[in-house]
Motif scaffolding. Structure first.
Motif, PDB file in Angstrom:
ATOM      1  N   VAL A 163      39.658   5.346   0.196  1.00 56.40           N
ATOM      2  CA  VAL A 163      38.868   6.121  -0.766  1.00 56.40           C
ATOM      3  C   VAL A 163      38.644   7.515  -0.206  1.00 56.40           C
ATOM      4  O   VAL A 163      38.541   7.710   1.006  1.00 56.40           O
ATOM      5  N   LYS A 164      38.584   8.468  -1.109  1.00 55.87           N
ATOM      6  CA  LYS A 164      38.309   9.844  -0.715  1.00 55.87           C
ATOM      7  C   LYS A 164      36.799  10.014  -0.577  1.00 55.87           C
ATOM      8  O   LYS A 164      36.022   9.494  -1.384  1.00 55.87           O
ATOM      9  N   ILE A 165      36.388  10.758   0.458  1.00 52.06           N
ATOM     10  CA  ILE A 165      34.956  11.057   0.622  1.00 52.06           C
ATOM     11  C   ILE A 165      34.762  12.564   0.755  1.00 52.06           C
ATOM     12  O   ILE A 165      35.702  13.306   1.058  1.00 52.06           O
ATOM     13  N   LYS A 166      33.542  13.006   0.493  1.00 51.86           N
ATOM     14  CA  LYS A 166      33.137  14.397   0.721  1.00 51.86           C
ATOM     15  C   LYS A 166      31.623  14.382   0.880  1.00 51.86           C
ATOM     16  O   LYS A 166      30.971  13.375   0.525  1.00 51.86           O
ATOM     17  N   PRO A 167      31.020  15.446   1.391  1.00 60.01           N
ATOM     18  CA  PRO A 167      29.558  15.454   1.527  1.00 60.01           C
ATOM     19  C   PRO A 167      28.903  15.141   0.175  1.00 60.01           C
ATOM     20  O   PRO A 167      29.271  15.724  -0.845  1.00 60.01           O
ATOM     21  N   GLY A 168      27.995  14.181   0.168  1.00 59.64           N
ATOM     22  CA  GLY A 168      27.341  13.766  -1.068  1.00 59.64           C
ATOM     23  C   GLY A 168      28.037  12.568  -1.721  1.00 59.64           C
ATOM     24  O   GLY A 168      27.497  11.951  -2.640  1.00 59.64           O
ATOM     25  N   TRP A 169      29.235  12.250  -1.298  1.00 60.57           N
ATOM     26  CA  TRP A 169      29.982  11.070  -1.812  1.00 60.57           C
ATOM     27  C   TRP A 169      30.577  10.385  -0.578  1.00 60.57           C
ATOM     28  O   TRP A 169      31.752  10.467  -0.287  1.00 60.57           O
ATOM     29  N   ILE A 171      28.349   8.034   2.647  1.00 63.91           N
ATOM     30  CA  ILE A 171      27.719   6.833   3.212  1.00 63.91           C
ATOM     31  C   ILE A 171      27.298   5.833   2.129  1.00 63.91           C
ATOM     32  O   ILE A 171      27.628   4.642   2.210  1.00 63.91           O
ATOM     33  N   ASP A 172      26.581   6.334   1.106  1.00 67.49           N
ATOM     34  CA  ASP A 172      26.071   5.406   0.082  1.00 67.49           C
ATOM     35  C   ASP A 172      27.205   4.748  -0.691  1.00 67.49           C
ATOM     36  O   ASP A 172      27.104   3.572  -1.078  1.00 67.49           O
ATOM     37  N   VAL A 173      28.271   5.517  -0.907  1.00 66.22           N
ATOM     38  CA  VAL A 173      29.420   4.985  -1.652  1.00 66.22           C
ATOM     39  C   VAL A 173      30.116   3.895  -0.824  1.00 66.22           C
ATOM     40  O   VAL A 173      30.402   2.799  -1.319  1.00 66.22           O
ATOM     41  N   ILE A 174      30.343   4.199   0.458  1.00 70.30           N
ATOM     42  CA  ILE A 174      31.020   3.217   1.325  1.00 70.30           C
ATOM     43  C   ILE A 174      30.157   1.952   1.462  1.00 70.30           C
ATOM     44  O   ILE A 174      30.667   0.827   1.438  1.00 70.30           O
ATOM     45  N   ARG A 175      28.839   2.133   1.564  1.00 66.21           N
ATOM     46  CA  ARG A 175      27.944   0.966   1.677  1.00 66.21           C
ATOM     47  C   ARG A 175      28.098   0.059   0.456  1.00 66.21           C
ATOM     48  O   ARG A 175      28.199  -1.162   0.567  1.00 66.21           O
ATOM     49  N   GLU A 176      28.119   0.686  -0.722  1.00 59.06           N
ATOM     50  CA  GLU A 176      28.261  -0.054  -1.983  1.00 59.06           C
ATOM     51  C   GLU A 176      29.598  -0.790  -2.030  1.00 59.06           C
ATOM     52  O   GLU A 176      29.672  -1.950  -2.436  1.00 59.06           O
ATOM     53  N   ILE A 177      30.662  -0.097  -1.589  1.00 58.43           N
ATOM     54  CA  ILE A 177      31.990  -0.747  -1.595  1.00 58.43           C
ATOM     55  C   ILE A 177      31.953  -1.980  -0.696  1.00 58.43           C
ATOM     56  O   ILE A 177      32.398  -3.067  -1.061  1.00 58.43           O
ATOM     57  N   ARG A 178      31.371  -1.806   0.494  1.00 60.70           N
ATOM     58  CA  ARG A 178      31.331  -2.930   1.451  1.00 60.70           C
ATOM     59  C   ARG A 178      30.494  -4.095   0.946  1.00 60.70           C
ATOM     60  O   ARG A 178      30.812  -5.256   1.231  1.00 60.70           O
ATOM     61  N   ARG A 179      29.426  -3.776   0.185  1.00 58.13           N
ATOM     62  CA  ARG A 179      28.576  -4.824  -0.350  1.00 58.13           C
ATOM     63  C   ARG A 179      29.403  -5.708  -1.301  1.00 58.13           C
ATOM     64  O   ARG A 179      29.271  -6.924  -1.310  1.00 58.13           O
ATOM     65  N   HIS A 180      30.269  -5.050  -2.094  1.00 55.84           N
ATOM     66  CA  HIS A 180      31.076  -5.808  -3.053  1.00 55.84           C
ATOM     67  C   HIS A 180      32.349  -6.384  -2.453  1.00 55.84           C
ATOM     68  O   HIS A 180      32.871  -7.387  -2.948  1.00 55.84           O
ATOM     69  N   PHE A 181      32.893  -5.699  -1.451  1.00 54.49           N
ATOM     70  CA  PHE A 181      34.186  -6.127  -0.859  1.00 54.49           C
ATOM     71  C   PHE A 181      34.040  -6.170   0.658  1.00 54.49           C
ATOM     72  O   PHE A 181      34.528  -5.296   1.370  1.00 54.49           O
ATOM     73  N   PRO A 182      33.331  -7.204   1.168  1.00 56.36           N
ATOM     74  CA  PRO A 182      32.990  -7.216   2.599  1.00 56.36           C
ATOM     75  C   PRO A 182      34.192  -7.315   3.532  1.00 56.36           C
ATOM     76  O   PRO A 182      34.090  -6.893   4.687  1.00 56.36           O
ATOM     77  N   THR A 183      35.320  -7.826   3.062  1.00 54.47           N
ATOM     78  CA  THR A 183      36.404  -8.111   4.018  1.00 54.47           C
ATOM     79  C   THR A 183      37.674  -7.285   3.801  1.00 54.47           C
ATOM     80  O   THR A 183      38.613  -7.403   4.586  1.00 54.47           O
ATOM     81  N   ILE A 184      37.743  -6.467   2.753  1.00 53.37           N
ATOM     82  CA  ILE A 184      39.005  -5.739   2.531  1.00 53.37           C
ATOM     83  C   ILE A 184      39.252  -4.726   3.638  1.00 53.37           C
ATOM     84  O   ILE A 184      38.315  -4.230   4.282  1.00 53.37           O
ATOM     85  N   GLN A 185      40.555  -4.434   3.857  1.00 53.89           N
ATOM     86  CA  GLN A 185      40.910  -3.344   4.765  1.00 53.89           C
ATOM     87  C   GLN A 185      40.582  -2.040   4.034  1.00 53.89           C
ATOM     88  O   GLN A 185      41.202  -1.718   3.010  1.00 53.89           O
ATOM     89  N   LEU A 186      39.567  -1.322   4.550  1.00 48.84           N
ATOM     90  CA  LEU A 186      39.030  -0.148   3.855  1.00 48.84           C
ATOM     91  C   LEU A 186      39.042   1.051   4.785  1.00 48.84           C
ATOM     92  O   LEU A 186      38.767   0.928   5.982  1.00 48.84           O
ATOM     93  N   MET A 187      39.395   2.225   4.261  1.00 48.73           N
ATOM     94  CA  MET A 187      39.353   3.443   5.060  1.00 48.73           C
ATOM     95  C   MET A 187      38.904   4.605   4.181  1.00 48.73           C
ATOM     96  O   MET A 187      38.920   4.505   2.953  1.00 48.73           O
TER      97      MET A 187
END
Ligand code: OSB
Ligand code: MG
Length: 367
Positions: A163-169, A171-187
């Motif tokens: 996923v693409k990130i930038k300031p303001g998009w 930590i909170d976005v990655i946290r949400e992704i991990r909450r829904h997809f705890p085991t996927i290979q994510l970067m």
């Protein structure tokens, strides 16, 4: 072989979806397609990955056309070339302009492989029969939209989600992704959106078990990245900062990254990509093949390169149909269960579809 004719085409293709990074949004893709022809009229194909604006790097479609027309084409036309490795040596006096160099070098590699009756992958020394791929997902209007796209991509079998990130998009976005997809290979890929002062924020990403964080700092930096890497457990992967074997060597010795994203265009071609691949293998760093929203010809080159042994991590080469209503090659690139079957035909292994190419061409010139 001797290159007797070069044809440059400027293509414009509508993308199936807007793609947003920290530096801007793509809705259309415009690029140069390079066709080289030998003394028998056989063709080799290459694709420039330069965009229309110099936001990812300093090159553009127009600067590439200029460099190809005024410098690179005259350097290779009517010269005896016995192996494509000679092309990057011929281009050495021209500084940078790597995407322009790579587009024509790639076409010559394709032509060479066709003349040798070898798949490009084999000509490069690659042995894999299938390659694992992931998907790169742009910044979305909402986290819910992003979660929906991730869900679809995981169901389709993509082996790693970027996923693409930038300031303001971030930590909170990655946290949400991990909450829904705890085991996927994510970067996460920042495309140079952060500075050394953001170290505390970057450190917060460590808690999410990301496979890597790609290019957090400036596009020309390898020094501050080394400092950041010392404070992170998450591996840093460099993209924008690596333009050559020499850059890779220095980044590895400084400890600026633990993984390298190889983009053929960014490093000036397949020969240089192979050198970086070999260096990383010797040094124990995995590599993977990046993407630049390529059409079919560029996608085919990425697939061939990824067959080399040390491409041990899934790359960004998703299916043609993700990007295009109709790609410019036959067959199109398809992904099943996160795998692409490497074509066994000679050269890039996919046939450029001339009708499709002509329908997207806005300018064409023969040299
Ligand atoms: O940084 O990898 C990047 C797209 C445009 C410019 C830079 C990048 C990207 C991608 C998309 O991440 C990869 C793809 O799907 O081709
Ligand atoms: Mg990147």
């Amino acid at each position: 072989m001797m290159i007797k004719q070069v044809i440059l085409r400027h293509l414009k293709m509508k993308m199936n979806f807007p793609f947003t990074t920290s530096f801007g949004t793509f809705t259309d893709k415009e690029f140069i397609l390079v066709e080289v022809q030998d003394e028998n009229g056989a063709s080799g194909w290459g694709e420039s990955v330069a965009f229309t604006s110099p936001l990812y790097n300093e090159e553009t479609l127009k600067t590439n056309w200029h460099i190809l027309e005024d410098f690179l084409i005259p350097m290779i036309k009517d010269k005896e070339i016995s192996h494509p490795d000679e092309v990057s040596a011929l281009f050495k006096p021209i500084r940078k302009n790597n995407m322009a160099k790579s587009a024509i070098e790639g076409a010559i590699w394709d032509l060479y492989a066709k003349r040798e009756n070898l798949p490009l992958a084999t000509a490069l020394g690659g042995e894999k029969k299938e390659i694992e791929v992931g998907i790169s997902i742009g910044i979305q209007k909402s986290v819910d939209d992003l979660l929906g796209i991730i869900d679809g991509s995981v169901s389709e079998g993509y082996r790693r989600i970027k996923v693409k990130i930038k300031p303001g998009w971030d930590i909170d976005v990655i946290r949400e992704i991990r909450r829904h997809f705890p085991t996927i290979q994510l970067m996460a890929d920042a495309n140079s959106a952060y500075r050394l002062q953001d170290l505390e924020l970057l450190k917060q990403l460590d808690e999410f078990g990301l496979t890597m964080i790609e290019q957090p700092l400036a596009s020309d930096d390898i020094v501050d990245h080394a400092l950041v890497q010392k404070h992170l457990t998450t591996p840093i992967c460099l993209d924008e900062s690596i333009h050559s074997y020499e850059d890779a060597r220095k980044a590895i010795s400084l400890g600026s990254c633990k993984i390298i994203n190889i983009k053929i265009g960014r490093v000036g071609g397949l020969t240089e990509s192979k050198r970086i691949h070999d260096l990383c293998m010797e040094q124990g760093l995995p590599v993977w093949c990046g993407g630049m929203l390529e059409a079919g010809v560029g996608r085919a080159h990425n697939i061939a390169l990824t067959t080399l042994t040390n491409f041990t991590m899934p790359g960004d080469t998703a299916a043609s149909s993700r990007y295009w209503e109709r790609d410019i090659i036959d067959p199109e690139v398809t992904v099943h269960n996160g795998l692409i079957t490497v074509p066994s035909k000679a050269g890039i292994g996919y046939d450029p579809n001339i009708d499709a190419i002509e329908s997207f061409t806005v300018r064409k010139q023969n040299y």
